[in-house]
Design an enzyme around this catalytic site. Structure first.
Site, PDB file in Angstrom:
ATOM      1  N   SER A 344       0.803  -1.218   0.000  1.00 52.76           N
ATOM      2  CA  SER A 344       0.000   0.000   0.000  1.00 52.76           C
ATOM      3  C   SER A 344       0.836   1.268   0.000  1.00 52.76           C
ATOM      4  O   SER A 344       0.439   2.276  -0.584  1.00 52.76           O
ATOM      5  CB  SER A 344      -0.906   0.015   1.239  1.00 52.76           C
ATOM      6  OG  SER A 344      -1.729  -1.121   1.283  1.00 52.76           O
ATOM      7  N   CYS A 345       1.963   1.237   0.705  1.00 56.42           N
ATOM      8  CA  CYS A 345       2.663   2.483   0.999  1.00 56.42           C
ATOM      9  C   CYS A 345       4.150   2.371   0.734  1.00 56.42           C
ATOM     10  O   CYS A 345       4.766   1.341   1.030  1.00 56.42           O
ATOM     11  CB  CYS A 345       2.478   2.846   2.476  1.00 56.42           C
ATOM     12  SG  CYS A 345       0.761   2.911   2.988  1.00 56.42           S
ATOM     13  N   ASN A 557       3.799   8.411   5.611  1.00 62.24           N
ATOM     14  CA  ASN A 557       3.384   8.056   4.250  1.00 62.24           C
ATOM     15  C   ASN A 557       2.260   8.967   3.771  1.00 62.24           C
ATOM     16  O   ASN A 557       2.016  10.028   4.348  1.00 62.24           O
ATOM     17  CB  ASN A 557       2.925   6.594   4.222  1.00 62.24           C
ATOM     18  CG  ASN A 557       1.655   6.389   5.033  1.00 62.24           C
ATOM     19  OD1 ASN A 557       1.537   6.914   6.142  1.00 62.24           O
ATOM     20  ND2 ASN A 557       0.718   5.640   4.502  1.00 62.24           N
ATOM     21  N   CYS A 559      -0.877   8.725   4.110  1.00 63.76           N
ATOM     22  CA  CYS A 559      -2.000   8.892   5.033  1.00 63.76           C
ATOM     23  C   CYS A 559      -1.564   8.969   6.493  1.00 63.76           C
ATOM     24  O   CYS A 559      -2.387   8.816   7.386  1.00 63.76           O
ATOM     25  CB  CYS A 559      -3.005   7.761   4.839  1.00 63.76           C
ATOM     26  SG  CYS A 559      -3.632   7.623   3.163  1.00 63.76           S
ATOM     27  N   GLU A 561       0.061   7.110   8.641  1.00 63.83           N
ATOM     28  CA  GLU A 561       0.045   6.025   9.622  1.00 63.83           C
ATOM     29  C   GLU A 561       1.297   5.156   9.600  1.00 63.83           C
ATOM     30  O   GLU A 561       1.515   4.364  10.518  1.00 63.83           O
ATOM     31  CB  GLU A 561      -1.202   5.141   9.438  1.00 63.83           C
ATOM     32  CG  GLU A 561      -1.105   4.077   8.355  1.00 63.83           C
ATOM     33  CD  GLU A 561      -1.428   4.606   6.974  1.00 63.83           C
ATOM     34  OE1 GLU A 561      -1.691   3.792   6.071  1.00 63.83           O
ATOM     35  OE2 GLU A 561      -1.423   5.832   6.790  1.00 63.83           O
ATOM     36  N   THR A 746     -12.110   2.838   1.455  1.00 63.59           N
ATOM     37  CA  THR A 746     -12.726   1.986   0.440  1.00 63.59           C
ATOM     38  C   THR A 746     -13.038   0.596   0.962  1.00 63.59           C
ATOM     39  O   THR A 746     -14.113   0.059   0.706  1.00 63.59           O
ATOM     40  CB  THR A 746     -11.816   1.900  -0.794  1.00 63.59           C
ATOM     41  OG1 THR A 746     -11.514   3.219  -1.238  1.00 63.59           O
ATOM     42  CG2 THR A 746     -12.514   1.164  -1.924  1.00 63.59           C
TER      43      THR A 746
END
Length: 926
Positions: A344-345, A557, A559, A561, A746
């Site tokens: 994701s990151c 990152n 977002c 976290e 999402t």
């Protein structure tokens, strides 16, 4: 066949009524068919009675084989089985009589419809895909709608859906439009009752089945059909070069048998539409996956390297399909495919020369291509006015390069599935910080603006201490103070003071001194006006990092976290997934045993991602393989509070945040050390805080010692952490980091719970995202209003008028208003308090949105200082709402005709809204 053995079955009548399944009615129908052929004198024959009993048992056995788990069976399905049983028994004349009887009854029903004024309905025709025309099948449509309402009859009206649908059809309408019409009519009723959300999803599911399977299939047939169709679906995906050929090596028949067709009934409309639009694989626009096929494909993709791959695939499938845990979007997109970018990151640090800068921008593009969100540390890049030795000129600073990075993120749109997204981080001592604060302004030189890039301040504790004490602050160019970038805590403070002295003596080319409080106020002003830069805190992220022996956390990152080390040789990577906390509440409390099982499986899935992942750049592979970090988080926190009957703004909710996070952390760290026992520790384990017996909540001591105060954090524990500490000492850890709470917007939509740790945004609103606009009604509120006899048309109108706010609605009891207070009703300090309790246990950070009605400089100052003192590592979006915007005239007008959109009402220019919830233009929310 005993009555007890069929007690779990029901019969769906043609009018949609659901009645108990009665085998004796099958016997009666068979007897009538025989008597019609043999005559009434055969009625007393024992042979006839035996034959009817045998055929009845045959029919019942066939129906039970098709649906072994019980449930509703449509009358037409029962009659089809009667026909088959008669023909197989050689009773051709009786079968023919039975068919004629069914045809006669169908004609009678048509006549009855005509008598009720529905005579015009048969004149409607539909146009098929091949251009041919056929009469509209009203019976099928009625059956479809009534079946979609099974189990929801008390709260739904199938006749209303059907009637509204017919009003929207015309002669020659396409088959596809008929399907869309019935979905849209049900969708419009969601505001009346949340039960229609599931009805709409079931109607949509029928259309999806038609697309994937080439024919419409009843829910009652899906258990057998899923099992039969699954192997072919996987093979089609492999042949189309969408799926990894290794998926064909699984026991596809066994996995197909493991698919749970009834899990399809869990979906709400938003969740299923989101999966259809963005996640299901397709060949030339036609989907080849159904929901359970999709979840099993993801599970198989995560089990490829397992020794017992079939067992593990089924284990992974069960936590996904039950909605107990959900992998992150990149994993769902790509698991099992030929491009398995599952992470994701990505976090990068850019160097201070042209080659390094443009190598970093190239890496951004490659990482973003396959759906990775980016966090860039730009602090090493020299500031405006710095000397350039190679050309003997002066630098234009970091801002022009940020503009290039911004445009690169827009250009690379993650495979067409969502726009690229990046967040730039800059430390607060960088001489370009004041320009950095203004990057998102809509005024000024557009060449020095980044309208699409997120930005964040990487704030040292020393700056916050200077703000608290109203002291001075100094700005430098990193080209002259390069070691500040890698220093933290007291070491940073000492070296910073030395550079300040050099600046005062005129020994630095770039040096500026200002009041810390003035810069702080500008930071808050820009955060208020533009939503950026976010405030993130360097020292808590580093001093509590388990990996501080391997380097420095230079940024978070996209977002906020993820808090992992980066360097010129490593791009940090994190693999995400989230536990659905709401699914682990049972009998009014947290089901710790179930939670332990879910977390154990989830951690294994996340660890597998590291080895299976496609790495676009070698620096990312290098970092992930050495440190093996993962970021398991949670979602559905607000749903869990509703299930427990707790108000978000309460001491009890803060305590639940603490205890639930402690439980998740305990089981996650236990799972990682168990994986270490099985698979070995990560390469850089020695020297980590783990290896020194310092667990995340122990690391608060390190932060407290560095700050010398300015830290007020609850330190309570309830679990046996000494036992876990001893186990880690014995076996080590498989993962350098285990926990991070992502936004989950999402995936929370997919499973139908509140995102992440978010409070309720509104009790009634329209949510916008890349799949469209969706009405959202707080089902818990509706449940309680029904219990109190308060759910009616007037209540719905009031909720719409007051934008889902309960405060102005006088007939709602005060205790209900407190329980269902929305994000802007809450004092934001409650959000900080709950986050502080969680942060105690988390080895990374959390995406913490802060909401404030009637925002002011004083309130923002108090809130963000409070967040720092409470030990938070990062904050995310600030969402504001003017106090006056909630006030409305007592009159009633046309505003009752539509549910308001997600964005708050228009507000004065001095109290701006930054980012609407799930704004389709804001990819960090997706």
């Amino acid at each position: 066949m005993s009555v007890a053995s069929t007690a779990s079955y029901q019969c769906i009548r043609r009018n949609g009524d659901v009645v108990p399944f009665a085998p004796d009615k099958i016997s009666v129908a068979l007897s009538k068919a025989f008597l019609a052929v043999l005559g009434s004198e055969a009625g007393g024959s024992s042979r006839l009675r035996d034959e009817v009993e045998h055929l009845t048992a045959t029919v019942v056995a066939a129906l039970i084989r098709r649906r072994p788990e019980g449930g509703p069976i449509h009358i037409e399905d029962i009659q089809d089985q009667v026909e088959l049983a008669l023909m197989r028994a050689g009773e051709q004349e009786v079968a023919r009589a039975y068919v004629l009887y069914r045809e006669r009854r169908a004609a009678e029903r048509r006549a009855a419809r005509e008598a009720l004024g529905l005579a015009a309905a048969p004149t409607l025709h539909v146009t098929r895909a091949d251009g041919s025309r056929a009469p509209l099948d009203l019976d099928r449509m009625a059956t479809l709608v009534h079946t979609a309402c099974i189990g929801l009859e008390a709260d739904t009206d199938p006749a209303a859906i059907l009637g509204d649908t017919l009003k929207n059809l015309y002669d020659g309408v396409s088959e596809a439009e008929v399907g869309r019409a019935v979905v849209m009519c049900a969708r419009q009723m969601i505001e009346r009752d949340p039960a229609y959300d599931k009805v709409t999803a079931r109607l949509l599911l029928d259309s999806i089945r038609g697309e994937v399977l080439g024919r419409h299939v009843a829910q009652t047939d899906m258990a057998a059909l899923y099992a039969d169709a699954f192997p072919g679906a996987i093979q089609r995906g492999i042949q189309a070069e969408l799926l990894d050929p290794r998926l064909g090596e699984f026991d596809l028949a066994r996995l197909g048998q493991a698919l749970n067709a009834d899990a399809d009934l869990q979906f709400g409309y938003l969740g299923l539409q989101t999966l259809y639009d963005r996640y299901f694989l397709h060949i030339e626009g036609r989907r080849i996956e159904l929901p359970q096929t999709f979840f099993m494909r993801v599970a198989m993709g995560l089990a490829l390297n397992e020794a017992e791959r079939n067992d593990r695939a089924i284990e992974f499938y069960r936590v996904l399909s039950s909605f107990d845990f959900m992998s992150s979007t990149p994993t769902l997109f790509n698991a099992g495919t030929l491009h398995s970018q599952l992470s994701s990151c990505y976090l990068t640090t850019l160097g201070d020369d042209l080659t390094e800068i443009f190598d970093g921008i190239k890496e951004n593009a490659l990482l973003s291509k396959y759906a990775g969100g980016l966090g860039n540390d730009w602090t090493p890049v020299r500031s405006l006015g710095s000397h350039i030795k190679g050309t003997n000129g002066k630098s234009q600073g970091v801002v022009p390069f940020l503009k290039v990075a911004n445009d690169t993120a827009v250009a690379v749109n993650q495979g067409g599935k969502r726009k690229g997204a990046v967040c730039a981080y800059l430390e607060t001592w960088h001489a370009d910080i004041e320009e950095f604060l203004e990057l998102r302004k809509n005024t000024g030189d557009d060449r020095r603006r980044t309208h699409d890039m997120n930005t964040a301040n990487w704030v040292p504790d020393l700056f916050m201490q200077r703000v608290m004490e109203d002291g001075p602050w100094s700005l430098f160019s990193p080209s002259e103070t390069p070691d500040l970038h890698d220093l933290t805590g007291k070491a940073f403070a000492r070296r910073y003071a030395e550079y300040e002295a050099m600046g005062e003596r005129g020994e630095l080319r770039v040096y500026k001194r200002l009041r810390a409080l003035d810069l702080w106020r500008k930071m808050l002003t820009m955060l208020f006006e533009t939503g950026h830069p976010w405030l993130t805190f360097k020292d808590p992220c580093n001093l509590r990092s388990p990996q501080q022996h391997m380097g420095v956390v230079h940024s978070s990152n996209l977002c906020t976290e993820i808090t992992l080390n980066t360097s010129d040789s490593e791009i940090a990577v994190c693999n995400l997934g989230s536990v659905n906390l709401a699914n682990h509440i049972r009998n009014g409390q947290l089901d710790d045993a179930k939670l332990a099982g879910t977390v154990r499986t989830a951690m294994r899935m996340l660890d597998n991602v590291i080895d299976l992942n496609f790495y676009p750049v070698e620096k990312a592979r290098n970092a992930n393989m050495r440190h093996r970090p993962v970021g398991m988080g949670l979602m559905g926190f607000q749903d869990a509070l509703h299930a427990l009957g707790l108000a978000y703004g309460s001491d009890a909710a803060v305590e639940f945040a603490d205890r639930s996070m402690e439980s998740i952390a305990y089981h996650a760290y236990w799972a990682s050390t168990s994986l270490a026992e099985e698979r070995g520790t990560y390469q850089t384990y020695d020297g980590s805080l783990w290896s020194r017996g310092i667990l995340p909540h122990d690391s608060l001591d390190l932060l407290a010692e560095s700050r010398g105060g300015w830290l007020e954090v609850d330190r309570s524990t309830t679990l046996d952490w000494d036992r876990l500490r001893a186990r880690i000492k014995q076996f080590g850890m498989r993962n350098s980091n285990c926990l991070a709470i992502a936004p989950t917007a999402t995936i929370a939509n997919i499973i139908g719970v509140s995102a992440s740790i978010e409070p309720t945004y509104k009790n009634l609103f329209v949510k916008s995202n890349l799949s469209g606009e969706f009405t959202v009604v707080n089902e818990y509120l509706v449940r309680d209003l029904k219990r109190l006899g308060l759910w009616d048309k007037v209540m719905l109108a009031d909720l719409k008028y007051f934008d889902g706010d309960l405060g102005p609605i006088e007939r709602i009891p005060a205790e209900v208003k407190a329980l269902y207070a929305t994000a802007f009703d809450l004092d934001p300090s409650w959000l900080v308090e709950a986050a502080s309790r969680r942060q105690k246990w988390i080895d990374q950070a959390q995406s913490l949105n802060l909401y404030m009605a009637g925002a002011s400089g004083k309130k923002l100052d108090t809130l963000y200082k409070h967040a720092w003192v409470r030990g938070l590592k990062t904050t995310y979006y600030l969402r504001t709402l003017a106090a006056t915007s909630a006030e409305k005239s007592t009159g009633r007008g046309g505003e009752l005709n539509a549910v308001p959109v997600a964005a708050p009402p228009a507000v004065p220019a001095t109290d701006m809204k930054f980012c609407s919830i799930d704004n389709p233009d804001c990819e960090s929310c997706q």
